[in-house]
Design a protein around this motif. Structure first.
Motif, PDB file in Angstrom:
ATOM      1  N   GLY A  30       0.807  -1.175  -0.077  1.00 46.92           N
ATOM      2  CA  GLY A  30       0.029  -0.028   0.100  1.00 46.92           C
ATOM      3  C   GLY A  30       1.082   1.340   0.212  1.00 46.92           C
ATOM      4  N   TRP A  31       1.915   1.450   0.718  1.00 46.46           N
ATOM      5  CA  TRP A  31       2.831   2.286   0.855  1.00 46.46           C
ATOM      6  C   TRP A  31       3.424   2.609  -0.597  1.00 46.46           C
ATOM      7  N   LYS A  32       3.845   1.482  -1.299  1.00 53.78           N
ATOM      8  CA  LYS A  32       4.535   1.724  -2.828  1.00 53.78           C
ATOM      9  C   LYS A  32       3.327   2.031  -3.651  1.00 53.78           C
ATOM     10  N   THR A  33       2.114   1.857  -3.459  1.00 54.44           N
ATOM     11  CA  THR A  33       1.007   2.423  -4.109  1.00 54.44           C
ATOM     12  C   THR A  33       0.920   3.897  -4.111  1.00 54.44           C
ATOM     13  N   LYS A  34       1.240   4.166  -2.997  1.00 52.20           N
ATOM     14  CA  LYS A  34       0.891   5.759  -2.798  1.00 52.20           C
ATOM     15  C   LYS A  34       2.287   6.248  -3.427  1.00 52.20           C
ATOM     16  N   GLU A  35       3.401   5.690  -3.257  1.00 51.31           N
ATOM     17  CA  GLU A  35       4.526   6.418  -3.831  1.00 51.31           C
ATOM     18  C   GLU A  35       4.537   6.402  -5.571  1.00 51.31           C
ATOM     19  N   LEU A  36       3.930   5.294  -6.006  1.00 49.58           N
ATOM     20  CA  LEU A  36       3.920   5.270  -7.290  1.00 49.58           C
ATOM     21  C   LEU A  36       2.750   6.279  -7.988  1.00 49.58           C
ATOM     22  N   LEU A  37       1.685   6.567  -7.352  1.00 49.20           N
ATOM     23  CA  LEU A  37       0.939   7.635  -7.534  1.00 49.20           C
ATOM     24  C   LEU A  37       1.555   8.998  -7.565  1.00 49.20           C
ATOM     25  N   ARG A  38       2.267   9.346  -6.338  1.00 52.15           N
ATOM     26  CA  ARG A  38       3.281  10.254  -6.252  1.00 52.15           C
ATOM     27  C   ARG A  38       4.282  10.481  -7.595  1.00 52.15           C
ATOM     28  N   ASP A  39       4.459   9.406  -8.025  1.00 52.35           N
ATOM     29  CA  ASP A  39       5.550   9.627  -9.219  1.00 52.35           C
ATOM     30  C   ASP A  39       4.840  10.207 -10.356  1.00 52.35           C
ATOM     31  N   VAL A  40       3.521   9.735 -10.514  1.00 53.21           N
ATOM     32  CA  VAL A  40       2.944  10.426 -11.429  1.00 53.21           C
ATOM     33  C   VAL A  40       2.721  11.670 -11.387  1.00 53.21           C
ATOM     34  N   LEU A  41       2.527  12.527 -10.235  1.00 53.10           N
ATOM     35  CA  LEU A  41       2.380  13.773  -9.956  1.00 53.10           C
ATOM     36  C   LEU A  41       3.482  14.335 -10.073  1.00 53.10           C
ATOM     37  N   ARG A  42       4.581  13.979  -9.626  1.00 53.89           N
ATOM     38  CA  ARG A  42       5.928  14.588  -9.802  1.00 53.89           C
ATOM     39  C   ARG A  42       6.541  14.804 -11.272  1.00 53.89           C
ATOM     40  N   LEU A  43       5.643  14.294 -12.222  1.00 56.81           N
ATOM     41  CA  LEU A  43       6.197  14.409 -13.560  1.00 56.81           C
ATOM     42  C   LEU A  43       6.076  16.099 -13.989  1.00 56.81           C
ATOM     43  N   THR A  44       5.488  16.964 -13.088  1.00 55.32           N
ATOM     44  CA  THR A  44       5.202  18.241 -13.562  1.00 55.32           C
ATOM     45  C   THR A  44       6.468  18.921 -13.626  1.00 55.32           C
ATOM     46  N   LYS A  63       7.353  21.586 -12.264  1.00 60.20           N
ATOM     47  CA  LYS A  63       7.838  22.131 -11.140  1.00 60.20           C
ATOM     48  C   LYS A  63       8.566  21.021 -10.255  1.00 60.20           C
ATOM     49  N   HIS A  64       8.472  20.119 -10.622  1.00 55.84           N
ATOM     50  CA  HIS A  64       9.253  18.997  -9.933  1.00 55.84           C
ATOM     51  C   HIS A  64      10.474  18.336 -10.782  1.00 55.84           C
ATOM     52  N   ALA A  65      10.212  18.037 -12.066  1.00 58.66           N
ATOM     53  CA  ALA A  65      10.960  17.320 -12.968  1.00 58.66           C
ATOM     54  C   ALA A  65      11.880  18.316 -13.745  1.00 58.66           C
ATOM     55  N   HIS A  66      11.540  19.750 -13.732  1.00 63.41           N
ATOM     56  CA  HIS A  66      12.104  20.811 -14.230  1.00 63.41           C
ATOM     57  C   HIS A  66      12.407  20.612 -15.731  1.00 63.41           C
ATOM     58  N   THR A  67      11.472  19.796 -16.293  1.00 59.69           N
ATOM     59  CA  THR A  67      11.222  19.649 -17.739  1.00 59.69           C
ATOM     60  C   THR A  67       9.811  19.463 -18.309  1.00 59.69           C
ATOM     61  N   ALA A  68       9.281  19.881 -19.426  1.00 50.70           N
ATOM     62  CA  ALA A  68       7.960  19.708 -19.750  1.00 50.70           C
ATOM     63  C   ALA A  68       7.734  18.075 -19.789  1.00 50.70           C
ATOM     64  N   PRO A  69       6.736  17.729 -19.317  1.00 50.09           N
ATOM     65  CA  PRO A  69       6.446  16.102 -19.124  1.00 50.09           C
ATOM     66  C   PRO A  69       5.762  15.836 -20.345  1.00 50.09           C
ATOM     67  N   ALA A  94      -4.463  16.872 -16.537  1.00 47.33           N
ATOM     68  CA  ALA A  94      -4.376  18.165 -16.632  1.00 47.33           C
ATOM     69  C   ALA A  94      -3.371  18.876 -15.484  1.00 47.33           C
ATOM     70  N   TYR A  95      -3.384  18.387 -14.419  1.00 45.53           N
ATOM     71  CA  TYR A  95      -2.575  18.747 -13.424  1.00 45.53           C
ATOM     72  C   TYR A  95      -1.077  18.769 -13.686  1.00 45.53           C
ATOM     73  N   VAL A  96      -0.678  17.542 -14.208  1.00 46.74           N
ATOM     74  CA  VAL A  96       0.524  17.223 -14.721  1.00 46.74           C
ATOM     75  C   VAL A  96       1.180  18.173 -15.636  1.00 46.74           C
ATOM     76  N   LEU A  97       0.229  18.346 -16.561  1.00 49.48           N
ATOM     77  CA  LEU A  97       0.732  19.000 -17.858  1.00 49.48           C
ATOM     78  C   LEU A  97       0.460  20.682 -17.409  1.00 49.48           C
ATOM     79  N   THR A  98      -0.300  21.085 -16.643  1.00 53.77           N
ATOM     80  CA  THR A  98      -0.088  22.444 -16.354  1.00 53.77           C
ATOM     81  C   THR A  98       0.749  22.972 -14.935  1.00 53.77           C
ATOM     82  N   GLY A  99       0.430  21.934 -14.024  1.00 50.05           N
ATOM     83  CA  GLY A  99       1.074  22.484 -12.635  1.00 50.05           C
ATOM     84  C   GLY A  99       0.047  23.390 -11.968  1.00 50.05           C
TER      85      GLY A  99
END
Length: 414
Positions: free
Chosen positions: A298-312, A314-320, A361-366
């Protein structure tokens, strides 16, 4: 201070504009003004009452008046302006303003409404993204209908606020009620040129808001706030941990249990854990056996979901890239499918699929709904300082004044 009128325009009749040449009588008034040097100023205004020379005029006589103190006004204009400015721009309550400057509560409130009408724009400023969120204003008010004998809702307990999500211009407006009709009414009431510029609408996981946006702003893209997504994952992980703890021990976790040792580490992000903390988390959950491994999944599931959100950006410093987003989403879905026997992870995966358009839309726009949360904090603080509000219209006015204060200060030139 004893004063006399020196303005020549004071001799003009307010009704017809004819200048008077004679004096009918003299009277003394006591208008209230701002204090000077920390002391109250007592004014004695020696005014003249003049007869109107125009025979066709309805007014037989009039008293001298100036713009600073109109007829039948016992408070100067600068004192009223200071009262309104203290509440709207200064953040003081109406009661405190009356204590500091002298006028009564109704006078200060009227001055507040007049000053707010001058400084607050009638039409919201243009923006490309707005945020929608609710804030509680108090208890609902019900009224008994004597004809039908049923209770009807007269005042809802919730206010829905519309804020500038990217420009920092504060609260645009509020509506009462959390149904789709009430939420859609506010955007529909705005000018076409304003609503046509809205490209993104940030919301939380609320189907009512999404339905209202599709009705009022069909051209806008719904953006789901990332904080709510992570909060949802944390909630499902906590439910999984509690359920499996009860299943293994028949009670809540206690000091000395492996799950009790790592309960706070489960809420931490993977990148924030030290190597020692990460080993502790893995080892303690492994000691629990099957249930511990399921909690770790369950903890790894939460982290995998956060990996999706961290593609913005603001976090990746590159356009997703869309391919990277699809790959991260697949890893999350595959992990949930491998653990489909855990209902918490299945529910989380289903919710993510239902709201995937907004998450993407959040991942693409931030864009986030952080502006709405910040405005809600200011609104609650303003209501707490005033010990609550009884008038809902006044509360909306005070809320808008408080949340736009910073933007209006930055817009005023030095």
């Amino acid at each position: 201070m004893h004063l006399v009128t020196t303005d020549p325009a004071a001799r003009a009749c307010p009704a017809c504009g004819t200048f008077a040449t004679r004096v009918k009588e003299r009277i003394v008034t006591r208008p209230r003004d701002l204090s000077r040097g920390g002391s109250a100023v007592r004014i004695r205004w020696h005014k003249r009452r003049r007869p109107c020379r125009e025979t066709a005029c309805e007014r037989a006589s009039f008293t001298e008046q100036i713009a600073q103190t109109p007829a039948r006004m016992h408070i100067t204009e600068r004192l009223r302006t200071a009262c309104g400015q203290a509440v709207v721009d200064g953040g003081r309550t109406v009661v405190q303003t009356g204590r500091d400057l002298g006028p009564t509560w109704p006078v200060v409130m009227r001055a507040t409404r007049a000053f707010a009408k001058q400084v607050l724009p009638e039409t919201p400023p243009a923006t490309e993204a707005i945020g929608i969120d609710e804030t509680r204003r108090g208890r609902p008010v019900w009224k008994l209908d004597e004809d039908s004998g049923k209770w009807t809702l007269e005042a809802d307990a919730w206010h829905i606020g519309f804020v500038d999500a990217i420009g920092g211009q504060g609260l645009f407006g509020q509506v009462e009620g959390r149904n789709a009709t009430a939420v859609a009414a506010w955007p529909n009431a705005q000018p076409t040129w304003w609503s046509s510029r809205i490209r993104y609408v940030a919301i939380d996981l609320c189907a009512t808001f999404r339905s209202a946006i599709r009705t009022a702003l069909p051209h806008a893209t719904v953006v789901v706030d990332a904080f709510l997504i992570v909060q949802l994952a944390q909630r499902h992980l906590a439910d999984l941990r509690r359920r499996l703890t009860w299943k293994q021990h028949g009670r809540r976790a206690r000091k000395g249990d492996a799950i009790y040792t790592v309960r706070k580490l489960l809420r931490r992000n993977a990148e924030d854990l030290t190597p020692e903390q990460h080993r502790t988390l893995t080892n303690e959950l492994t000691v629990m056996g099957t249930y511990g491994k399921q909690i770790l999944a369950g903890w790894k599931t939460k982290e995998l979901l956060r990996d999706v959100l961290r593609l913005t950006y603001k976090h990746a410093h590159t356009a997703p890239a869309l391919s990277a987003i699809s790959a991260a989403r697949y890893r999350f879905q595959a992990h949930c499918a491998d653990h489909a026997f855990l209902p918490e992870l299945t529910t989380l995966a289903e919710t993510v699929d239902q709201w995937w358009d907004g998450i993407e839309a959040y991942v693409l726009t931030g864009i986030t709904n952080a502006a709405s949360e910040g405005n809600n904090r200011v609104i609650k603080l303003d209501a707490r300082n005033a010990f609550g509000f009884r008038n809902r219209a006044s509360q909306r006015l005070r809320s808008r004044s408080a949340t736009t204060r910073r933007a209006r200060r930055e817009g005023v030139p030095d």
